[in-house]
Design an enzyme around this catalytic site. Sequence first.
Site, PDB file in Angstrom:
ATOM      1  N   ASP A   1       0.855  -1.180   0.000  1.00 50.40           N
ATOM      2  CA  ASP A   1       0.000   0.000   0.000  1.00 50.40           C
ATOM      3  C   ASP A   1       0.887   1.225   0.000  1.00 50.40           C
ATOM      4  O   ASP A   1       1.904   1.260   0.684  1.00 50.40           O
ATOM      5  CB  ASP A   1      -0.881   0.001   1.253  1.00 50.40           C
TER       6      ASP A   1
ATOM      7  N   ASP B   1      -7.257  24.780   9.892  1.00 47.28           N
ATOM      8  CA  ASP B   1      -7.254  23.461   9.251  1.00 47.28           C
ATOM      9  C   ASP B   1      -6.333  22.536  10.045  1.00 47.28           C
ATOM     10  O   ASP B   1      -5.111  22.638   9.984  1.00 47.28           O
ATOM     11  CB  ASP B   1      -6.765  23.636   7.809  1.00 47.28           C
TER      12      ASP B   1
ATOM     13  N   THR C   1     -18.462  22.014  -1.205  1.00 49.77           N
ATOM     14  CA  THR C   1     -17.677  23.134  -1.737  1.00 49.77           C
ATOM     15  C   THR C   1     -16.283  22.684  -2.150  1.00 49.77           C
ATOM     16  O   THR C   1     -15.674  23.272  -3.027  1.00 49.77           O
ATOM     17  CB  THR C   1     -17.525  24.253  -0.690  1.00 49.77           C
TER      18      THR C   1
END
Lengths: 593, 694
Positions: free
Chosen positions: B305, B342, B379
């Site tokens: 992965d 954020d 958005t």
Amino acid sequence: MNVNDWVQIGLYFGLLIGLTPLLGGYLARVFQGERTLLSPVLAPVEALVYRLGGTAPDEEMSWQRYFRAVLVFNVLGIVSLMALQMTQGHLPLNPQQFPNVPWVLALNTAVSFITNTNWQAYAGESTMSYFTQMTGLAVHNFLSAASGIGVLLAVTRGLKRAAAKTLGNFWVDITRCTLYVMLPLSVVLALALASQGVVQNFKAYLPAALVEPQTTQVQKMDDKGNPVNGPDGKPVMVDQTVDTQSIPEGPAASQIAIKHLGTNGGGFFGQNSAHPFENPTPLTNFLEMLGMVLIPAGLVYMFGCMVGDKRHAWCLFAVMLVLLLGEFGVAMWAESQPNPVTANVVPQMEGKEQRFGVMNSVLFACATTGTSCGAVNAMHDSFQPLAGLMPLWNLMLGCIVFGGVGAGLYGILMHVLIVVFIAGLMVGRTPEYLGKKIQAWEAAWAVVAILVPNSLILLGSAWACSSTAGLAGLGNAGPHGLSEIFYGYASAANNNGSAFAGLSPNSNFYNLTLGAAMFLGRFGVIFAVLAIAGSMAAKKTVPASAGTFPVNGPTFAVVLLGIIIIVGALTFFPALCLGPIVEHGLMVLGRTF
Amino acid sequence: MSTKFAVSYSTLARQAVVDSFKKLNPRDQVKNLVMLVVYAGAIITTVFLFLPHQFTSFNLQICLWLWFTSLFANFAEAMAEGRGKAHANALRSMRTNSQARKLVNGQEVSVPGSEIKTGELFVCETGNTIPADGEIVEGIATVDESAITGESAPVVRESGGDRSAVTGGTRVLSDRIVVRVTAEAGNSFLDRMIGMIEGARRQKTPNEIALNILLVSLTALFILVVVTLPAFAKYNEAAAGQSGVVLTSVPVLLALIVCLIPTTIGGLLSAIGIAGIDRLMRRNVLATSGRAVEAAGDVDVLLLDKTGTITIGNRMATEFVPANGVAINDLADAAQLASLADETPEGRSIAVLAKEKYGLRGREMAEPHASFVPFTAQTRMSGIDFGDGAGGVTRRIRKGAAESIRVHVEQAGGTFPQNVADAVDTIARSGGTPLVVTDNQNVLGVIHLKDIVKGGIKERFAQLRKMGVRTVMITGDNALTAAAIAAEAGVDDFIAQAKPEDKLARIRAEQSGGRLIAMIGDGTNDAPALAQADVGVAMNTGTQAAREAGNMVDLDSNPTKLIEVVEIGKQLLMTRGALTTFSIANDVSKYFAILPAMFGMLYAVTAAGHGPLDKLNIMRLHSPESAILSAVVFNALIIVALIPLALKGVKYQPLGAAVILRRNMFVYGLGGIIIPFICIKLIDLLLVAVHLAP
């Protein structure tokens, strides 16, 4: 050695190396069913053979079925060949009116020719009728060779195919082998031999008056033909004068060609290639030596073509070549050493033909034992002990120096499996060969294939040298006698057929034990080899990567060479110590028996 | 494994000495046919001592050294087993008998932990030991799993997703969870671990079986060689007119057999296998079988992965690309403002880049009249609004995907500059993620978010490639991004936009081409692929389904572990091959010791009674007795000397097969021929010096 010798050696090995890819490429085309130069003529014949035999050429066989076909075909061959010998007195083409062959000798001979051994406990010119030689022995020279190649082809297909259940069709393989390979080459070689004076006729033997009659002493016989002993128990000797000689004839050239090309080695005459009618000139000698190695070497190249790795094939070829050159070198060295027993005369011509000299005798000996041919042009037991050791060593390694047709290559492949198994782990992967994983089944049968002949040699020799029946056949005392016994069983178990000379093998003991060794040595190994082939065919092919054990570089060649020598030496060194090696030590001291 | 399960060598050795005597039990001995021959030889020589006139110093010493050979092999095996046993015992002591708080119709009932059944629910709260394996159906908790992993840092377990499995015997450190039992007592993960540790070593692996067949066949061959030898010797004795000069007494022949049969590898074979599993265990990987470890060495392809294995897991901002006419500091400033709230790693990395590269201090969130606009799926932008203090918005700073921003800007009447569009393309093509920053309708520029490839991983892959192992990266990214990362990390191939079934399909495709595949996984949807892979390593943090599907469990849940697993597998096979080669190569010297001893007197020609075969005594060993004893002593001691190598494994080097073969052949093949010559000579000198041999 003189310049002449060096030129011949250069020519021999040069031709061998040069012809290998040519013949090998042709063999690959033949056995992959491709069109060849001979196809326009032979394809219809081939089709006819299948129609007559009721064979569906496209029908494939599993390994068990392939083995059954090999076995049934060959056992029928033994029975018919025995029958032929045992009734030859009533059959045509018997100008010397030879009687029927006794069953024990007939059995030994039948097994011997069917197994591509061609051990001869008889002399052809005094035992076998022309009919027996031609329709029996010569025919099986072709068929036993084809059987060996068939088994090799099955193995090759087993390695090449993935997730397959079948290995090809035995009937097709022997038909193609005989038609496209053995017959054309034999015709060419037979004509070449005949042009040099090898006889090819059906005449009765010619009597010739000796220029100088010879007188020898022989044991006196009574009226009933029993030997007479004096009161002291010693034989009573009388003079016998020989003033005539009978000169044998026969259809020899045709049989001698396949004797070499098919690595059979069974001579038309008792003296084999030392007989002037079987090997008259240095040219025939050269052709016979080349004939022995040609197809076995070509098969190596063919194998490379068919499995798609020619570099691997050249590695195998190189290992075989180095073994042959090494043995030849040691034997030549030993022959050039002064021998105090024979007043240090060099070269030593005892047991060798004047026509050929030392070099050609020694090279012939190495080539005939490295392949499982077994033809001889000199008496191996007359070689210096260490020179005689080399042919014996060749036999003990399993006749893998180019080897018997088919048998030599599948024999060395068993060693390759062992090498891959032992050394392959060292690269950090479970062992694999040409993309096939080597697991318990393959390891087990590869070992069986090597163990069977080796045990036959050790057990047979041990029995012979500790039994009265075995010791009775010895021609020499001391370690040399032991070498004769080792040689006999090594020759039989590895289907070579050459004799060390000295041993008198036409006794029930040797006919039966050597016959058993020939049979088990041939079909025991073939069973193991086909068992591996079948299991290989069923496996998936793992693509090669940088981590795969490399089988096509010099490292592999060196490791293979090393393991062949070490495994061979570990098995036979103790025995050889007590045969040729101690004999050499005693010879240097001037001791004989 | 953490030091918790470490056992000192001296403790191991002490236990192993005791065990090596216990293993003299015939029932243990028949498991190893090569060593059974030694065992039988020891018994026969012992019996032989009691025959008339046979109780000699020589015979006694042969007898003792045969017993030692047998014991040394037992000792090797016991040493290898010791660590695993200690580990299993440690785990066993951790199986709890605590009470379980079973939930029956919403009511808690206290029952013994061992009586709780599959499918039932129980509750665990702070301080409780989890009574059985299960899946969390409700809640989130921190769990101390050090009991099984040795790792003391707690881990988070929560309902749903791939981190829902809890293991019996571990302890909840905080919060409350409701768990549905998936495995009852006796069948729990802890039980399976114990089973794996103890059971994996019991069955022989396919390659071990095959090698064993080879060794047994060699043994049979050498027995045959030795058994037929007296016949040849007696023949010569008769021919020489001598008697009693060849040494073919029963102890001598048995000594020769034991020296020739591959006792070195025969005695160490099982130890090598156990030690391989042990090395995995010390790296916190449990294998369900030795077969899996062996398969790891054969692996051709690794499925990895991307996230967590090849990249460090999160994208990081690495660069600001301003639009035409925009100062880079303005862009950096706006980008930092847009990322203040954020908390994602990406967002934080933008603030950090702005601060470190452009000297912009991190600002407080308490900007006047500022409100943060979180990312939404609709958005696909996030940012910050500055108000005028009266509820109106004067400045909207946004960052987001190019397409969303284009719509946003065009709605506001602005235009999307061509050079920004170009920059977006360039970044995307290089495998990065472009985030466009706007200030109202003005596009300021682009933030380059990049997957950070782990340091050293490229070299690791190059090594694997040398060993013939290909790497395939699995990622959900689009093909463009995936290709760029693949190139940077040096993987051989990648699957972009991979769905769980793609892994399974790829594994099947590779396997049908004959290749062996290894993968590591954790989620439920990994389970089919883990089961299909030849080596499937399940992460311990993963779901129960994944843990049961794999044939190995990585207790550290570290995806890079897969590479180590492959290396350990290869090392195991190399060790086996090296010692086999060494063992066989050893025989050459033994012949040169024993054969002249047995036959040196045959055809005696010198006054001292030496015959031609005495010349084979190239080591000039002192006497026939000292020669035979030296070979036997060497043969026994070499087993002990090689135990560390068998346990540690041969040196692993990531090189091509041809190079490794050449090196190992040189060390173990050629070395195997030469070393014993030297050792046997030294032992001979020593034996003579201490008068143990004439």
